[in-house]
Write an enzyme that holds these catalytic residues in place. Structure first.
Site, PDB file in Angstrom:
ATOM      1  N   GLU A   1       0.971  -1.076  -0.088  1.00 43.97           N
ATOM      2  CA  GLU A   1       0.164  -0.135   0.035  1.00 43.97           C
ATOM      3  C   GLU A   1       0.917   1.261   0.122  1.00 43.97           C
ATOM      4  O   GLU A   1       1.583   1.425   0.844  1.00 43.97           O
ATOM      5  CB  GLU A   1      -0.959  -0.048   1.152  1.00 43.97           C
ATOM      6  CG  GLU A   1      -2.260   0.928   1.302  1.00 43.97           C
ATOM      7  CD  GLU A   1      -1.857   2.298   1.296  1.00 43.97           C
ATOM      8  OE1 GLU A   1      -1.786   3.014   0.356  1.00 43.97           O
ATOM      9  OE2 GLU A   1      -1.725   2.760   2.331  1.00 43.97           O
TER      10      GLU A   1
ATOM     11  N   CYS B   1      -1.263   9.217   3.123  1.00 45.14           N
ATOM     12  CA  CYS B   1      -1.378   8.803   1.767  1.00 45.14           C
ATOM     13  C   CYS B   1      -2.780   9.058   1.025  1.00 45.14           C
ATOM     14  O   CYS B   1      -2.836   9.373  -0.164  1.00 45.14           O
ATOM     15  CB  CYS B   1      -1.094   7.251   1.403  1.00 45.14           C
ATOM     16  SG  CYS B   1      -2.052   6.010   2.592  1.00 45.14           S
TER      17      CYS B   1
END
Length: 461
Positions: free
Chosen positions: A232, A267
């Site tokens: 990720e 993020c």
């Protein structure tokens, strides 16, 4: 043994020293994990469930002290670190439940001519030792996703917490031991990138789970070879504001989902804003008005909205990114100046959509705004990014929202809200350079298992 000195990024105050492992010590840790894995695999599902529930209870009992420790070492405001610790408690409890729901299947062999009398079933088995590489921005929450999932599935886990802020994760690791995890089933190793690569390349590690930068993901994937790798990675989330949107709410989504969430170091934060021309000025006015009300300061004080970034170097990089946007033609309306590890929340307008700085992930409290005329144009610009984590669209037209969502090349779309949304029971991850993986309670525990097929010949007479 060398040590990492952990400091408050806002004041420089030392908070503690942590022994630093080097790459040569990783082998012994991974070897010991094999014993821990066998012990975890031997535990019945209800005992794995009970273990994780005990961990959740212990973390919950210390949630205020853990939140303060995390805020001090990480820089996020205390009000947000409380939420992170609470999320970790929910995650451990969620994976506790999943430990008892690792279902196999019965596959009808009578679908194949000649196999009508035979029986096939599948079983879920642990992968082995999982290496969990945890980032600095949400270390306790993301640690919980990786470690709890590994243990729920009967694996051992070797956790590498972030070197700049490992203390809260290391305290939770002590609570895992206190809860009764088998010896060596849950270990930590604090080190640099060389340690990460050694873990990824170790023959005794079956899978690697990394949340981090795209560059780190590429390096880990290369070192891992044929192992299972769950990545990720970076994001550059776009928020599209259509001309029928509630501009005040859209501006609030940028403020709460970017400028005042994790100090912009997320993020899935809103990192690019595209606003339809007719409402552009009204949106910008609302955004500036809200941004200028944010309180920047000591992360341990309750009124603080934005604390220090993880390091002064990180703040300097954000300031340089703002200057690059201005160099490319953007106008800076407020903020963008670094003072130590602090960065005043920045709003920029007239950002050229082809600016290289606009295409890169800026990891700090910066909101660059560009105009568009037609939603198709906004979708095209949003999809032009090498990243594809999440996106958001603001509109009162449900059909328009769903049509735009369908065309966005991302892992998740939020309608009339911020992209800085992560519920632990949803699959979370993205496309392209974001890594392609989906992490979440119902998904990760399955990913940390393998299927075995068992065929019983002549089971039926």
């Amino acid at each position: 043994m060398p040590v990492f000195t952990v400091r408050n990024p806002g004041t420089g105050e030392p908070l503690g020293e942590v022994p630093a492992h080097d790459a040569t010590q990783v082998a012994a840790i991974v070897d010991a994990a094999q014993e821990g894995q066998r012990a975890m695999a031997a535990l019945p599902a209800h005992e794995r469930e009970a273990l994780l529930r005990r961990v959740a209870d212990l973390v919950e009992a210390e949630q205020e002290s853990l939140a303060r420790l995390l805020a001090a070492e990480n820089g996020k405001p205390i009000t947000q670190t409380r939420g992170e610790v609470q999320a970790a408690v929910r995650i451990f409890r969620g994976y506790a439940g999943e430990a008892t729901r690792l279902f196999g299947r019965q596959i009808p062999l009578d679908a194949m001519p000649g196999l009508e009398r035979h029986l096939a079933v599948t079983m879920r088995e642990p992968l082995g030792v999982v290496a969990a590489l945890v980032p600095f921005n949400y270390p306790v929450e993301l640690y919980a996703h990786k470690a709890a999932a590994a243990l729920a599935a009967g694996n051992a886990v070797v956790v590498q917490p972030p070197a700049k802020c490992p203390l809260a994760v290391l305290r939770v690791a002590q609570l895992v031991e206190q809860a009764g995890a088998p010896p060596h089933a849950h270990q930590t190793v604090v080190g640099d990138a060389a340690v990460s690569l050694r873990l990824a390349g170790s023959a005794g590690v079956a899978a690697i789970s990394l949340t981090g930068s795209t560059a780190a993901g590429r390096a880990i994937a290369k070192a891992a070879g044929l192992k299972k790798v769950y990545l990720e990675l970076g994001g550059n989330d776009a928020l599209i504001v259509c001309d029928d949107a509630d501009v005040e709410e859209a501006a609030r989504a940028v403020v709460l989902g970017r400028l005042a969430r994790g100090n912009g170091q997320i993020c899935c934060a809103v990192k690019r804003v595209y606003v339809q021309r007719r409402v552009h000025d009204a949106f910008v006015d609302a955004l500036v008005a809200q941004a200028t009300k944010l309180t920047v300061g000591d992360q341990l004080l309750e009124p603080t909205d934005v604390g220090p970034l993880i390091t002064e170097d990180a703040a300097e990089r954000v300031e340089q990114a703002v200057q690059a946007l201005v160099h490319d033609g953007a106008r800076l309306l407020v903020g963008g100046t670094a003072q130590g590890a602090f960065v005043d929340p920045a709003v920029l307008v007239d950002v050229p959509s082809d600016s290289p700085a606009f295409a890169e992930e800026i990891f700090g409290p910066v909101a660059p705004v560009a105009r568009f005329d037609d939603p198709d144009e906004a979708v095209r610009m949003a999809n032009a990014s090498p990243y594809g984590l999440q996106a958001a669209v603001f509109t009162r037209d449900v059909s328009r929202a769903l049509s735009i969502a369908r065309r966005l090349d991302v892992g998740g779309v939020v309608v009339n809200g911020s992209t800085a949304l992560r519920a632990e029971n949803l699959p979370f991850g993205g496309t392209k350079d974001t890594g392609g993986y989906r992490e979440g309670i119902h998904d990760t525990v399955l990913d940390f298992t393998r299927q075995k097929t068992v065929v019983v010949m002549d089971a039926f007479k």
